[in-house]
Design a protein around this motif. Structure first.
Motif, short mmCIF file in Angstrom:
data_model
loop_
_atom_site.label_atom_id
_atom_site.label_comp_id
_atom_site.label_asym_id
_atom_site.label_seq_id
_atom_site.Cartn_x
_atom_site.Cartn_y
_atom_site.Cartn_z
N TRP A 101 0.83 -1.21 0.00
CA TRP A 101 0.00 0.00 0.00
C TRP A 101 0.86 1.25 0.00
O TRP A 101 0.40 2.34 0.29
CB TRP A 101 -0.94 0.00 1.20
CG TRP A 101 -1.91 -1.11 1.14
CD1 TRP A 101 -3.06 -1.17 0.41
CD2 TRP A 101 -1.80 -2.37 1.81
NE1 TRP A 101 -3.67 -2.38 0.58
CE2 TRP A 101 -2.92 -3.15 1.44
CE3 TRP A 101 -0.88 -2.94 2.67
CZ2 TRP A 101 -3.14 -4.43 1.90
CZ3 TRP A 101 -1.09 -4.23 3.14
CH2 TRP A 101 -2.22 -4.94 2.75
N SER A 102 2.16 1.07 -0.31
CA SER A 102 3.13 2.17 -0.35
C SER A 102 3.26 2.88 0.99
O SER A 102 3.41 4.10 1.04
CB SER A 102 2.78 3.18 -1.45
OG SER A 102 2.90 2.55 -2.70
N PRO A 125 2.73 -2.04 9.35
CA PRO A 125 3.03 -0.66 8.94
C PRO A 125 3.59 0.12 10.13
O PRO A 125 3.18 -0.10 11.27
CB PRO A 125 1.68 -0.09 8.51
CG PRO A 125 0.81 -1.27 8.27
CD PRO A 125 1.32 -2.35 9.17
N GLU A 126 4.49 1.04 9.85
CA GLU A 126 5.08 1.84 10.92
C GLU A 126 4.05 2.67 11.66
O GLU A 126 4.17 2.88 12.86
CB GLU A 126 6.16 2.77 10.37
CG GLU A 126 7.43 2.04 10.01
CD GLU A 126 8.52 2.98 9.54
OE1 GLU A 126 8.28 4.18 9.29
OE2 GLU A 126 9.66 2.49 9.43
N ARG A 127 3.01 3.12 10.97
CA ARG A 127 2.03 3.99 11.63
C ARG A 127 1.31 3.29 12.77
O ARG A 127 0.82 3.93 13.69
CB ARG A 127 1.03 4.55 10.63
CG ARG A 127 0.10 3.56 10.04
CD ARG A 127 -0.87 4.22 9.04
NE ARG A 127 -1.47 3.22 8.22
CZ ARG A 127 -2.49 2.46 8.60
NH1 ARG A 127 -3.03 2.63 9.78
NH2 ARG A 127 -2.99 1.56 7.79
N ARG A 137 2.93 8.18 6.49
CA ARG A 137 4.19 8.54 5.82
C ARG A 137 4.24 7.96 4.42
O ARG A 137 5.30 7.62 3.93
CB ARG A 137 5.36 8.02 6.65
CG ARG A 137 5.40 8.63 8.02
CD ARG A 137 6.48 8.00 8.82
NE ARG A 137 6.50 8.61 10.14
CZ ARG A 137 6.90 8.01 11.23
NH1 ARG A 137 7.35 6.77 11.16
NH2 ARG A 137 6.88 8.60 12.39
N ARG A 138 3.11 7.85 3.75
CA ARG A 138 3.08 7.26 2.41
C ARG A 138 3.97 7.98 1.43
O ARG A 138 4.52 7.37 0.54
CB ARG A 138 1.64 7.22 1.89
CG ARG A 138 0.84 6.16 2.57
CD ARG A 138 -0.51 5.98 1.89
NE ARG A 138 -1.24 4.94 2.59
CZ ARG A 138 -2.42 5.10 3.14
NH1 ARG A 138 -3.02 6.26 3.06
NH2 ARG A 138 -2.99 4.12 3.77
N GLU A 139 4.11 9.30 1.61
CA GLU A 139 4.95 10.05 0.67
C GLU A 139 6.40 9.57 0.72
O GLU A 139 7.13 9.72 -0.24
CB GLU A 139 4.87 11.57 0.94
CG GLU A 139 5.55 12.05 2.20
CD GLU A 139 4.74 11.89 3.50
OE1 GLU A 139 5.26 12.26 4.56
OE2 GLU A 139 3.59 11.40 3.43
#
Length: 143
Positions: A101-102, A125-127, A137-139
Motif C-alpha cells: 500500500w506504499s 506498517p510503521e504507523r 508517511r506514504r509520501e
C-alpha cells in the motif's frame, strides 16, 4: 565485480556461492526501504540485481532457519533496531520496507536466543506503532 563496486561501492555483506559466483548485499539506508542483492557468476558477470525488501522474499523466511540463511535472503538488518528480550530468550532483527500500500513498514524476524534459529516473523506498517495510528508517511515510499 569492479563495475559493481564503482557504481554501488563496497557491499555490506558478501557470500561465495557454490558455483564460484558471489552474492553481494547493498542495503540502502540507514533505515532505508531497499536492500539490493547482486548475484555474479564465477567470472564476476552480474547475473541478477533485485530489491529483496518485499513479501516474496519475506515469505522465504521459515521457522528453523539459522541467522546466516536469513542474511543470505534479506541482507543485514538495521543494527539500531536489533533487540534481545531476556525474559523470552528472543532476539529480534528488523528491516524497513515499503508495503504493497506504499506505506513504510517493518519486517521482523524473531530468533530463539539460544539456538539462533527463526521462531517466527511478523510485519506491520510503521504507523501502527504511533499513538492512535498517527504518522501517515506514504509520501516516503513514493520517492
Amino acid at each position: 565485480p569492479q563495475d559493481i563496486y564503482r557504481v554501488l561501492g563496497e557491499p555490506a555483506m558478501r557470500w561465495r556461492e557454490a558455483d564460484g559466483g558471489e552474492r553481494l548485499a547493498y542495503p540502502r539506508g540507514p533505515m532505508g526501504f531497499q536492500t539490493w542483492m547482486v548475484r555474479t557468476d564465477a567470472t564476476g558477470k552480474v547475473i541478477s540485481v533485485e530489491n529483496v525488501m518485499d513479501m516474496a522474499h519475506f515469505a522465504r523466511i521459515q521457522p528453523g532457519m539459522d541467522q546466516d540463511e536469513v542474511l543470505r535472503i534479506l541482507g543485514p538488518s538495521f543494527p539500531g533496531w536489533t533487540i534481545y528480550f531476556k525474559a523470552r530468550d528472543e532476539l529480534v532483527w528488523e528491516w524497513r520496507y515499503c508495503d504493497v500500500w506504499s506505506e513504510p513498514a517493518r519486517f521482523s524476524v524473531l530468533f530463539d536466543g539460544s539456538s539462533r534459529r527463526v521462531r517466527t516473523t511478523l510485519s506491520q506498517p510503521e504507523r501502527l506503532s504511533q499513538p492512535w495510528g498517527r504518522g501517515d508517511r506514504r509520501e516516503w515510499c513514493s520517492r
